[in-house]
Enzyme design. Structure first.
Site: not given
Lengths: 279, 259
Positions: A29, A240
């Protein structure tokens, strides 16, 4: 092709970038500064991501690029071609087959594995930037873990709109230490930041690299009484029929007709019957 | 008084700007619940002194002992920066002369008040909002202005908002730099009234820097007069103002316009 060094960048540069990546992985981070190079593309088109991809790529890798989830958009196609030409690596559109995936603004629907590396293109790596414009000050805030202002931003959201309206680039806290900008992915993708794969973030213009090692704890910031909600459009995919994937809203005519389709084109195509794909 | 530990104990504080003197060899003690006024003309070093004490400037020599909740008196100059900044948003408060320096102008009034709470880990929106409402009421700002930005407030309201924002974390020591500067007299009077009420009710200790003798007369228990970086006179406020000893204090007191 022999006119280029493997994957365009010279070896010294790749070494410098790999050092930054290793440091980023060691401190999850944390934004590691690096000497970003001029790339044969404009800033904002993924110069950071391309440099990171070039530095982690080996001749045996299979490379995939997505832009907003799609393999067939201009940015994705041109970056894929760039590495085909300069590194001569195999390329694919299938998430499962890829070993290095460069992405802009999405995490693939398919769960990633330990053998994969996901490279993000990052426009603005500093999550505190819109609150505190001074780099000297934001660095100090990271160093001293002064993150109260991030919640002030979320507070303002709720005060104005009744809910946290930040929908993308939703700030996260990594391993209970650094607050990180996950790049402009939809907040729907935030839970997928806790992944088996290595995740690398490259910001070319801002000259920062940061990283999430596999299995890193990543928590989206929220309030106790306004918990984080990874929302998406409340529809099934029109192609889909997936009800769990992240959807794009597409305007289909001038009468305001619209359809919702998966933003991850590979995922969507893999779920459709073969004959429909051919049609 | 000798058994009581002073909240703030300043010892031989000096700060120079190159060859120029900011403040020189200042020592004093501030006891809990006490309000100390610092007066002097522009350039006398009073703001330098205040900023040194609040940690905004680093003094060249001296000690600043603050009676911390956990560990008793500690020299804030020897603290690590995270500790000092933690003090700055919990036990200390700083009210700037210009509310623009102390407020976030692009964040709503409620967000401004809530910031300190969130900075020390408050994570419940409802509770933060409730505390903000409570404090806006205490400083006489309508709660329906809570989601407005301070830019839409008058100067007096901005200053009151700044006070609410600072006091919400329940500090024990408040630094004020000309809190009434730039406000017209009727607004000043209301602000002073409010401040006096809050200081008495919450038992705050405060250091008020001002050039306005009326402000210290109303608020301060003790008074320190500065001139060219030196403290030239200290004493009880009424005593200093009614019977000034030092030539400069006499000049200062006699310079106030009598209406």
């Amino acid at each position: 092709m022999d006119d280029y060094n493997f994957a365009y960048l010279d070896e010294q540069t790749k070494r410098m970038i790999r050092r930054a990546i290793l440091k980023g992985l060691a401190v999850p981070g944390y934004q590691v500064p690096f000497a970003s190079r001029e790339m044969p593309m404009p800033y904002g088109w993924g110069t950071g991501g391309v440099q990171v991809s070039a530095s982690v790529m080996t001749p045996d890798d299979t490379f995939k690029v997505i832009d907003q989830g799609a393999d067939d958009t201009t940015n994705a196609v041109s970056i894929r071609k760039f590495f085909e030409k300069t590194a001569n690596v195999a390329v694919t559109e299938h998430t499962k087959e890829a070993s290095v995936i460069q992405t802009r603004h999405r995490i693939p629907e398919e769960l990633l594995t330990e053998d994969q590396i996901l490279v993000y293109q990052v426009p603005i790596p500093e999550p505190l930037r819109f609150i505190e414009p001074r780099e000297t000050e934001t660095r100090k805030m990271h160093a001293l873990e002064e993150y109260g202002l991030m919640h002030v931003r979320l507070y303002e959201n709720i005060a104005q709109h009744g809910a946290i309206t930040t929908a993308y680039a939703y700030p996260v806290k990594v391993e209970e230490r650094y607050v990180m900008d996950p790049s402009p992915i939809p907040k729907f993708d935030n839970p997928k930041l806790e992944s088996d794969a290595i995740q690398l973030f490259g910001a070319g213009r801002e000259q920062r690299i940061y990283a999430l090692p596999p299995f890193t704890k990543v928590v989206s910031l929220d309030f106790d009484d306004h918990p984080f909600d990874p929302s998406k459009a409340d529809h099934p995919c029109a192609l889909c029929c997936s009800t769990t994937s992240y959807l794009d809203e597409v305007i289909v005519d001038d009468e305001g007709g619209r359809m919702f389709v998966c933003s991850d084109t590979d995922y969507c195509a893999s779920r459709q019957p073969k004959e429909e794909q051919a049609a | 008084m000798s058994d009581v530990i002073p909240l703030l104990d300043i010892q031989n504080l000096s700060k120079n700007y190159g060859a120029r003197v900011g403040c020189r060899d200042v020592s004093f003690k501030l006891y809990p619940g006490e309000v100390m006024g610092v007066v002097g003309e522009s350039g006398s070093g009073k703001s330098t002194l205040l900023n040194c004490m609040a940690g905004h400037l680093t003094p060249d020599t001296g000690q600043i002992l603050f009676d911390t909740r956990a560990e008793g008196p500690r020299d804030t100059l020897r603290m690590s920066e995270p500790e000092r900044r933690m003090l700055g948003r919990t036990d200390w408060a700083f009210v700037h002369q210009n509310p623009r320096d102390g407020l976030r102008m692009r964040v709503s009034a409620g967000g401004n008040v809530g910031e300190r709470l969130m900075a020390v880990g408050a994570r419940h929106y409802g509770n933060i909002r409730h505390a903000a409402e409570d404090w806006l009421e205490r400083v006489e700002i309508d709660t329906d202005r809570m989601d407005d930005r301070p830019a839409q407030f008058s100067g007096g309201m901005q200053q009151r908002l700044q006070i609410a924002r600072n006091l919400v974390s329940g500090p024990r020591l408040v630094f004020m730099d000309e809190p009434t500067g730039g406000l017209d007299v009727s607004v000043q009077a209301r602000l002073l009234d409010l401040l006096r009420g809050l200081v008495r009710k919450m038992g705050l200790s405060a250091i008020i820097v001002t050039h306005d003798l009326a402000v210290v007369r109303l608020l301060a228990d003790r008074l320190m007069v500065m001139k060219d970086g030196d403290v030239v006179e200290t004493g009880l406020t009424d005593q200093v103002l009614d019977d000034p000893q030092h030539a400069y204090t006499q000049l200062l007191v006699s310079s106030v316009l009598q209406v």
